[in-house]
Scaffold this active site. Structure first.
Site, PDB file in Angstrom:
ATOM      1  N   GLY A  12      21.806 -11.912  27.381  1.00  0.00           N
ATOM      2  CA  GLY A  12      20.737 -11.899  28.392  1.00  0.00           C
ATOM      3  C   GLY A  12      21.225 -11.424  29.747  1.00  0.00           C
ATOM      4  CB  SER A 140      18.998 -26.206  33.037  1.00  0.00           C
ATOM      5  OG  SER A 140      18.149 -26.535  34.118  1.00  0.00           O
ATOM      6  CE1 TYR A 153      15.119 -22.994  30.573  1.00  0.00           C
ATOM      7  CE2 TYR A 153      15.173 -24.896  32.036  1.00  0.00           C
ATOM      8  CZ  TYR A 153      15.629 -23.644  31.676  1.00  0.00           C
ATOM      9  OH  TYR A 153      16.608 -23.033  32.438  1.00  0.00           O
ATOM     10  CB  ILE A 186      19.658 -20.113  40.213  1.00  0.00           C
ATOM     11  CG1 ILE A 186      20.576 -21.261  39.774  1.00  0.00           C
ATOM     12  CG2 ILE A 186      20.456 -18.904  40.706  1.00  0.00           C
ATOM     13  CD1 ILE A 186      21.427 -21.881  40.858  1.00  0.00           C
TER      14      ILE A 186
HETATM   15  P1  NAD Z   1      16.065 -14.373  33.806  1.00  0.00           P
HETATM   16  O1  NAD Z   1      14.754 -14.532  33.140  1.00  0.00           O
HETATM   17  O2  NAD Z   1      16.135 -13.648  35.106  1.00  0.00           O
HETATM   18  O3  NAD Z   1      17.109 -13.681  32.802  1.00  0.00           O
HETATM   19  C1  NAD Z   1      17.229 -14.052  31.462  1.00  0.00           C
HETATM   20  C2  NAD Z   1      17.574 -12.819  30.663  1.00  0.00           C
HETATM   21  O4  NAD Z   1      17.668 -13.204  29.278  1.00  0.00           O
HETATM   22  C3  NAD Z   1      16.486 -11.723  30.760  1.00  0.00           C
HETATM   23  O5  NAD Z   1      17.070 -10.484  31.083  1.00  0.00           O
HETATM   24  C4  NAD Z   1      15.864 -11.717  29.363  1.00  0.00           C
HETATM   25  O6  NAD Z   1      15.405 -10.454  28.945  1.00  0.00           O
HETATM   26  C5  NAD Z   1      17.026 -12.198  28.499  1.00  0.00           C
HETATM   27  N1  NAD Z   1      16.556 -12.745  27.219  1.00  0.00           N
HETATM   28  C6  NAD Z   1      15.493 -13.562  27.029  1.00  0.00           C
HETATM   29  N2  NAD Z   1      15.327 -13.807  25.722  1.00  0.00           N
HETATM   30  C7  NAD Z   1      16.307 -13.132  25.071  1.00  0.00           C
HETATM   31  C8  NAD Z   1      16.658 -12.984  23.715  1.00  0.00           C
HETATM   32  N3  NAD Z   1      15.937 -13.581  22.749  1.00  0.00           N
HETATM   33  N4  NAD Z   1      17.710 -12.221  23.389  1.00  0.00           N
HETATM   34  C9  NAD Z   1      18.434 -11.595  24.360  1.00  0.00           C
HETATM   35  N5  NAD Z   1      18.151 -11.702  25.674  1.00  0.00           N
HETATM   36  C10 NAD Z   1      17.098 -12.456  26.025  1.00  0.00           C
HETATM   37  O7  NAD Z   1      16.639 -15.851  33.937  1.00  0.00           O
HETATM   38  P2  NAD Z   1      17.872 -16.418  34.784  1.00  0.00           P
HETATM   39  O8  NAD Z   1      17.296 -17.237  35.868  1.00  0.00           O
HETATM   40  O9  NAD Z   1      18.838 -15.353  35.099  1.00  0.00           O
HETATM   41  O10 NAD Z   1      18.464 -17.432  33.701  1.00  0.00           O
HETATM   42  C11 NAD Z   1      19.657 -17.204  32.976  1.00  0.00           C
HETATM   43  C12 NAD Z   1      20.059 -18.499  32.283  1.00  0.00           C
HETATM   44  O11 NAD Z   1      20.257 -19.516  33.257  1.00  0.00           O
HETATM   45  C13 NAD Z   1      18.993 -19.038  31.329  1.00  0.00           C
HETATM   46  O12 NAD Z   1      19.606 -19.615  30.202  1.00  0.00           O
HETATM   47  C14 NAD Z   1      18.315 -20.095  32.148  1.00  0.00           C
HETATM   48  O13 NAD Z   1      17.717 -21.069  31.335  1.00  0.00           O
HETATM   49  C15 NAD Z   1      19.482 -20.643  32.926  1.00  0.00           C
HETATM   50  N6  NAD Z   1      19.120 -21.365  34.135  1.00  0.00           N
HETATM   51  C16 NAD Z   1      18.420 -20.732  35.131  1.00  0.00           C
HETATM   52  C17 NAD Z   1      18.079 -21.452  36.273  1.00  0.00           C
HETATM   53  C18 NAD Z   1      17.327 -20.850  37.421  1.00  0.00           C
HETATM   54  O14 NAD Z   1      16.966 -21.589  38.337  1.00  0.00           O
HETATM   55  N7  NAD Z   1      17.078 -19.545  37.457  1.00  0.00           N
HETATM   56  C19 NAD Z   1      18.443 -22.803  36.374  1.00  0.00           C
HETATM   57  C20 NAD Z   1      19.137 -23.395  35.347  1.00  0.00           C
HETATM   58  C21 NAD Z   1      19.475 -22.661  34.236  1.00  0.00           C
END
Ligand code: NAD
Length: 244
Positions: A12, A140, A153, A186
């Site tokens: 991802g 998370s 989630y 984030i």
């Molecule tokens: P984002 O949505 O910007 O990026 C996630 C990426 O994963 C996207 O590019 C998407 O296309 C890709 N993706 C989704 N499903 C997929 C699949 N089946 N196969 C391959 N790729 C796939 O999200 P983010 O904020 O960058 O989050 C990244 C990670 O961090 C995630 O696991 C999210 O749960 C975790 N997270 C994010 C936050 C936040 O506040 N943004 C907080 C805690 C945890």
């Protein structure tokens, strides 16, 4: 923290936290392989190559076992090794429990939990054979605190804690460490989808008084991927501005 000569696979990584992690590891010297549903949306490959590192992009859905297996084979054919795996791909499909549809539950479990199982399953074989490897999964804060509207989630993110701790016990003797990073809120597309009032309510819970940025998470991943973290396994590193 030199990662010179190492190969890091990040799921991802087309945008957001995953992309920032990929660039951070590349700056530390690692070559990069990454997956995304649309891998080149933000031009990660050219940015990695501009840093003088190699980069392989795969349009692979982490829930598709056959594609994940094929990708792992292709990476090994190119590089002969996988040193670092960052399980980053994740999605949200928020709804209150009373309204949550079974498909919202299943889809989030499938990507955030089954996807981690699937990719780790294939990469682990290589790491065990190498007798070295670092697996880092992105959990998370809500896996610890809970969050209304996110029973699906937060269940997956809590499950990654059990996954990390159990796998660390299984493969420590094979030279593989397994850790997780638990980000707070984030600033990415995922959180920009929240309403202004939701974002304001979240800010009030953060002692450091700001949302995190993807760099904050990438620093933590880089540390866990480095030799400085050689004696750390089964650990969750909280990066949340003090909110939990
Ligand atoms: P984002 O949505 O910007 O990026 C996630 C990426 O994963 C996207 O590019 C998407 O296309 C890709 N993706 C989704 N499903 C997929 C699949 N089946 N196969 C391959 N790729 C796939 O999200 P983010 O904020 O960058 O989050 C990244 C990670 O961090 C995630 O696991 C999210 O749960 C975790 N997270 C994010 C936050 C936040 O506040 N943004 C907080 C805690 C945890």
């Amino acid at each position: 923290m030199s990662l010179e000569g190492q190969l890091a696979l990040i799921t991802g990584a087309g945008r957001g936290i995953g992309k920032t992690i990929a660039l951070k590891l590349a700056r530390s010297g690692a070559d990069i392989a990454f997956t995304d549903l649309a891998p080149e949306i933000e031009g990660l490959s050219s940015e990695v190559e501009a840093l003088g590192r190699k980069c392989w992009a795969y349009q692979v859905d982490v829930t598709q076992a056959d594609l994940v297996e094929e990708m792992t084979r292709a990476i090994l054919a190119e590089t002969g090794r996988i040193d670092i795996l960052v399980n980053n791909a994740g999605i949200t499909q928020d709804n209150l429990m009373l309204r949550m549809r079974p498909e919202q539950w299943s889809k989030v479990i499938d990507v955030n939990l089954n996807g981690v199982f699937m990719v780790t399953r294939y990469v682990l074989k290589t790491m065990v054979r190498q007798r070295s490897g670092k697996i880092i999964s992105i959990s998370s804060v809500v896996g610890f605190s809970g969050n209304p509207g996110q029973v699906n989630y937060s269940s997956t993110k809590a499950a990654l804690i059990g996954f990390t701790k159990s796998l660390a016990r299984e493969v420590g003797q094979r030279g593989v460490t397994v850790n997780a990073v638990a980000p707070g809120f984030i600033d990415t597309a995922m959180t920009r989808a929240l309403s202004d009032s939701q974002q304001e309510a979240i800010l009030q819970q953060i002692p450091l008084n700001r949302m995190g940025n993807p760099e904050d998470i990438a620093h933590a991943v880089e540390f866990l991927a480095s030799e400085n973290a050689a004696y750390i396994t089964g650990t969750i590193l909280h990066v949340n501005g003090g909110m939990y």
